[in-house]
Design an enzyme around this catalytic site. Structure first.
Site, mmCIF file in Angstrom:
data_model
loop_
_atom_site.group_PDB
_atom_site.id
_atom_site.type_symbol
_atom_site.label_atom_id
_atom_site.label_comp_id
_atom_site.label_asym_id
_atom_site.label_seq_id
_atom_site.Cartn_x
_atom_site.Cartn_y
_atom_site.Cartn_z
ATOM 1 N N TYR A 159 0.867 -1.188 0.000
ATOM 2 C CA TYR A 159 0.000 0.000 0.000
ATOM 3 C C TYR A 159 0.904 1.239 0.000
ATOM 4 C CZ TYR A 159 -3.687 -3.263 1.131
ATOM 5 O OH TYR A 159 -4.566 -4.311 1.112
ATOM 6 N N HIS A 209 -5.618 3.074 0.371
ATOM 7 C CA HIS A 209 -5.322 2.736 1.764
ATOM 8 C C HIS A 209 -5.086 3.994 2.605
ATOM 9 C CE1 HIS A 209 -3.915 -0.158 4.868
ATOM 10 N NE2 HIS A 209 -4.582 -1.010 4.138
#
Ligand code: GCO
Ligand code: MG
Length: 401
Positions: A159, A209
Site C-alpha cells: 500500500y 489505503h
C-alpha cells in the site's frame, strides 16, 4: 418454542495462515451439541478482544435466551457505557454471528434464508494482483484471469507503492517509507500497462489505503478516470471524509469506503449525501451480521452497494458471514476474497468455496461452517510488534498506514 439458553461463551485465538491472528467465538447452549460460531478477528489486538469476550461478555450472557439476537446485541453494545470501539465491537461480533449460526441451526436453514433468501446463486468476488514491478503485477493478473476472476485489484508494491528510502534525513527513524508522489505516478503507469494488455476484459480496483492528502486524492482520482476503475478504495482517511463530496463533484471514479469505520453512523452522510458508491466494512469491526444487515438496507435506499472487507485477517467464519449477507442483499456489489488455503479449509470445515470467479456457500444450517478447536495449539498466535503500520513519509514523518 422452548427457550435455548446460553451456557458458555469462549474465544479461540490462532494464526493458521500467514501469521495472521484470528479470533473465533463459540457460544454453547443448554441443548447438547447445539452451539454457534462467530468471527471476532482484530488481528493486532486479539488478546484484548478475547479478554472482552471471556471476562465481560461471558458473565453478561450466561443464562440468556439465544433467540433474542437484537436485544442481546444492544445489551452488549451499551453494557460498558462507552461504545463503538473496535475491540468491543469485534467481541460483540463474535457473539452476534454465533447467535445467527444457532438460530439457523434451530430453524434448519442457512443464515442467508433467515436474512430473506437468495438474490443470486453465488457471490462474485475480487482478488488481489500485486507485484514489486509492473511485470509482476501483469503476471498475477494473467494468473487470476485464467482462474476465471473478472474483478482484480491491482497494486504496485505494498500500500502506498514501493518503499522509497532515498530522501531520508540523517538519523531518520526506522519504518516503512513511501512517497505519495512516486506512488501516484507509478500506479498510473501500472494502470496504463494493465489496460494496454487486457483492455476492458477485466474490472480493475485499487486501494489507496488512506495514504494521500485530500488534494492528492482528488488529483489522483481525476487522473485515474481514463482507466474506468470498478472502484477506488479508501481514497481518504476516515478523518478527512468531508472531502468525499469534493471528490464526487470533480471525479466520476466510484468510491469504496469504510474498512476502518467502527460504526454504521460514520457512513450516514457519505451514503445519504451520495458521495460514495460502495460500503467496505470489516463486519466484525462494526459488531457483526446484525449491524451489517441494517447498513446494507440503509445503503440500498441510495443504490450504494456493499463490498465487505475480505482479507486474510478475517477468519473463514467471518468470510462465511460475508457470503451469507452477500447472497441475501439486493445491493451486493462485489466481495473481496483473499483466498482460502488447505490449512484454513481443514481447520474450518465447510468454508465457502471459490469456483470460477464466484464463491458458493453450502446449504448447511446456520453459517454452515465448523471449527477444529485443537488447531489453537497447532497454530499459535503471532505476538510480534506490528511493523507494517509504522509508515513514514520521505522525510521520516510518521503517516497513517
Ligand atoms: C483490504 C485492506 C487490508 C488491510 C488489512 C489490515 O482492502 O483488504 O486494506 O489489506 O490492510 O486487512 O490488516
Ligand atoms: Mg483496504
Amino acid at each position: 418454542m422452548k427457550k435455548v439458553i446460553i451456557c458458555d461463551v469462549k474465544a479461540y485465538c490462532l494464526a493458521p495462515s500467514a501469521g495472521l491472528n484470528l479470533v473465533v467465538v463459540k457460544v454453547e447452549t443448554d441443548v447438547p451439541g447445539l452451539y454457534g460460531l462467530g468471527c471476532a478477528t482484530f488481528s493486532y489486538r486479539y488478546k484484548a478482544v478475547a479478554c472482552v469476550v471471556e471476562e465481560y461478555l461471558r458473565p453478561l450472557l450466561i443464562g440468556r435466551d439465544t433467540s433474542r439476537i437484537g436485544e442481546l446485541w444492544q445489551l452488549m453494545n451499551q453494557n460498558a457505557y462507552w461504545r463503538n470501539g473496535g475491540i468491543g465491537n469485534n467481541a460483540i461480533s463474535g457473539v452476534d454471528m454465533a447467535l445467527w449460526d444457532i438460530k439457523g441451526k434451530m430453524a434448519d436453514m442457512p443464515v442467508y434464508q433467515l436474512l430473506g433468501g437468495k438474490f443470486r446463486e453465488a457471490v462474485p468476488v475480487y482478488c488481489h494482483a500485486e507485484g514489486e514491478t509492473i511485470g509482476e503485477v501483469l503476471e498475477n493478473v494473467r494468473r487470476l484471469k485464467k482462474e476465471g476472476i473478472r474483478y482484480i485489484r491491482v497494486q504496485l508494491g505494498g500500500y502506498g507503492g514501493r518503499q522509497v528510502l532515498a530522501y531520508r534525513p540523517e538519523g531518520a527513524l526506522d519504518g516503512i517509507y513511501f512517497d505519495p508522489d512516486s506512488y501516484c505516478r507509478e500506479t498510473l503507469k501500472m494502470f496504463e500497462a494493465v489496460r494496454e494488455e487486457f483492455g476492458d476484459s477485466i474490472e480493475l480496483l485499487h486501494d489507496v489505503h488512506e495514504r494521500l492528502t485530500p488534494v492528492e486524492a482528488l488529483r489522483f482520482s481525476r487522473e485515474l478516470e481514463k482507466y474506468s476503475l470498478y472502484f477506488l478504495e479508501d481514497a481518504l482517511s476516515p478523518e478527512q471524509g468531508q472531502w468525499y463530496k469534493e471528490i464526487r463533484r470533480q471525479s466520476a471514479v466510484p468510491m469504496a469506503v469504510g474498512e476502518l469505520f467502527n460504526n454504521p453512523s460514520e457512513w450516514r452522510e457519505l451514503i445519504a449525501g451520495r458521495q460514495i458508491d460502495f460500503v467496505r466494512c470489516h463486519i466484525s469491526q462494526i459488531g457483526g451480521i446484525t449491524p451489517a444487515k441494517k447498513l446494507a438496507v440503509f445503503a440500498e435506499q441510495f443504490e450504494v452497494r456493499t463490498a465487505w472487507h475480505g482479507p486474510g485477517d478475517v477468519s473463514p467464519v467471518g468470510h462465511a458471514a460475508n457470503i451469507h449477507l452477500d447472497l441475501a442483499s439486493l445491493n451486493m456489489g462485489i466481495q473481496e476474497w483473499a483466498g482460502m488455503n488447505d490449512v484454513l479449509k481443514t481447520v474450518f470445515p465447510g468454508s465457502p468455496e471459490l469456483r470460477n470467479g464466484y464463491v458458493y456457500a453450502n446449504d448447511r444450517p446456520g453459517l454452515g461452517i465448523d471449527f477444529d478447536e485443537h488447531a489453537v495449539e497447532q497454530y499459535p498466535c503471532n505476538d510480534e510488534i506490528t511493523a507494517w503500520t509504522q509508515t513514514r513519509l520521505p522525510d521520516g514523518t510518521i503517516h497513517r498506514p
